[in-house]
Scaffold this active site. Structure first.
Site, PDB file in Angstrom:
ATOM      1  N   GLU A 189      27.220  -4.609  18.704  1.00  0.00           N
ATOM      2  CA  GLU A 189      27.173  -4.625  20.171  1.00  0.00           C
ATOM      3  C   GLU A 189      27.967  -5.805  20.719  1.00  0.00           C
ATOM      4  O   GLU A 189      28.693  -5.680  21.712  1.00  0.00           O
ATOM      5  CB  GLU A 189      25.712  -4.686  20.638  1.00  0.00           C
ATOM      6  CG  GLU A 189      25.520  -4.646  22.145  1.00  0.00           C
ATOM      7  CD  GLU A 189      25.417  -6.030  22.750  1.00  0.00           C
ATOM      8  OE1 GLU A 189      25.929  -6.227  23.871  1.00  0.00           O
ATOM      9  OE2 GLU A 189      24.843  -6.908  22.095  1.00  0.00           O
ATOM     10  N   ASP A 219      31.294  -5.294  23.001  1.00  0.00           N
ATOM     11  CA  ASP A 219      31.386  -5.877  24.344  1.00  0.00           C
ATOM     12  C   ASP A 219      32.754  -6.528  24.549  1.00  0.00           C
ATOM     13  O   ASP A 219      33.384  -6.375  25.605  1.00  0.00           O
ATOM     14  CB  ASP A 219      30.265  -6.903  24.531  1.00  0.00           C
ATOM     15  CG  ASP A 219      30.325  -7.592  25.879  1.00  0.00           C
ATOM     16  OD1 ASP A 219      30.039  -6.940  26.888  1.00  0.00           O
ATOM     17  OD2 ASP A 219      30.677  -8.786  25.924  1.00  0.00           O
ATOM     18  N   ASP A 224      23.618  -0.928  24.972  1.00  0.00           N
ATOM     19  CA  ASP A 224      23.934  -1.702  23.765  1.00  0.00           C
ATOM     20  C   ASP A 224      24.449  -0.785  22.657  1.00  0.00           C
ATOM     21  O   ASP A 224      25.380  -1.133  21.928  1.00  0.00           O
ATOM     22  CB  ASP A 224      22.702  -2.460  23.273  1.00  0.00           C
ATOM     23  CG  ASP A 224      22.321  -3.623  24.187  1.00  0.00           C
ATOM     24  OD1 ASP A 224      23.140  -3.978  25.061  1.00  0.00           O
ATOM     25  OD2 ASP A 224      21.216  -4.158  24.033  1.00  0.00           O
ATOM     26  N   GLU A 277      28.066   0.199  23.292  1.00  0.00           N
ATOM     27  CA  GLU A 277      28.983  -0.884  22.923  1.00  0.00           C
ATOM     28  C   GLU A 277      29.095  -1.011  21.412  1.00  0.00           C
ATOM     29  O   GLU A 277      30.183  -1.301  20.882  1.00  0.00           O
ATOM     30  CB  GLU A 277      28.525  -2.202  23.547  1.00  0.00           C
ATOM     31  CG  GLU A 277      28.742  -2.251  25.051  1.00  0.00           C
ATOM     32  CD  GLU A 277      28.435  -3.606  25.660  1.00  0.00           C
ATOM     33  OE1 GLU A 277      29.138  -4.006  26.605  1.00  0.00           O
ATOM     34  OE2 GLU A 277      27.481  -4.272  25.203  1.00  0.00           O
TER      35      GLU A 277
END
Length: 235
Positions: free
Chosen positions: A50, A54, A123, A126
């Site tokens: 995650e 990001d 999450d 990502e």
């Protein structure tokens, strides 16, 4: 209730991607709560994926905005980017892909509706970006993001929907009435450390909408959003 689906072949077909590293794909869906009940599980949580996802998403978003909208200012880029990579936006993209079905959750998280939880879904989305990046490289990841997250971006930019609702409502009232909206706190409930605020937004001294939030700012933003929806329905 959504049930867990261990058949990643269905997801791969949906994505149009076949992972050689099946554990990498599986790792996308390991929520940390699952490991609390399965201490000897072979894979870690999806938190590191995650984190990487990001960063990859940030680069893809920045590059896309820079190339697609060269006439916009840096401040506009920041606002648009915040709107398209927010938790709600990512979670909605995850829901369209039905990622919730594949999550590994604790019994408690399952019971609390973790498969529909926006934070968990965002999450996970990502983490999936990171897995695609590691397995297939930047260009494939870029195409995945364009397809699953940026479809409505042109509409958002054209209608300036990336701006906060309060800013858009003020633009409307200044253009139509040469005034700015007023906001009034009309109610507070709960203890001091956990208050809920109710705010009214007034245009020409008339209350047109109400908003509720954990802060005055949040309640004002919701009130402005509802006011805009009413205005658009009347048009």
């Amino acid at each position: 209730m959504i049930k867990m689906n261990n058949n990643f072949l269905i997801l791969e077909k949906q994505l149009g991607l076949t992972f050689k590293n099946k554990d990498l794909l599986k790792n996308v869906f390991i929520h940390r709560s699952y490991l609390n009940e399965h201490k000897d599980f072979s894979l870690p949580s999806n938190e590191k994926l995650e984190f990487l996802g990001d960063s990859v998403l940030s680069l893809i978003s920045s590059l896309y905005l820079y190339q697609k909208y060269p006439h916009l200012k840096e401040g506009d880029y920041t606002e648009i980017k915040a709107a398209i990579v927010c938790t709600e936006s990512l979670a909605k993209a995850a829901k369209k892909l039905e990622l919730g079905k594949y999550l590994f959750l604790s019994k408690g998280e399952e019971k609390e509706g973790g498969r529909e939880n926006y934070n968990i879904l965002a999450d996970c989305f990502e983490a999936l970006i990171a897995a695609i990046f590691l397995e297939f490289g930047f260009e494939t990841t870029n195409q995945f993001v364009l397809k699953n997250l940026f479809k409505k971006l042109e509409y958002v930019v054209k209608n300036r929907l990336y701006l906060p609702a309060k800013s858009r409502l003020q633009e409307y009232t200044q253009g139509k009435y040469k005034i700015i909206p007023e906001y009034q706190v009309i109610g507070e409930i709960g203890p001091e450390h956990k208050k809920i605020f109710k705010v009214a937004v007034l245009i020409n001294k008339k209350k047109v909408a109400f908003g509720i939030g954990k802060s005055k700012k949040e309640a004002e933003e919701q009130a402005a959003k509802i006011a805009l929806e009413k205005i658009n329905n009347v048009k």
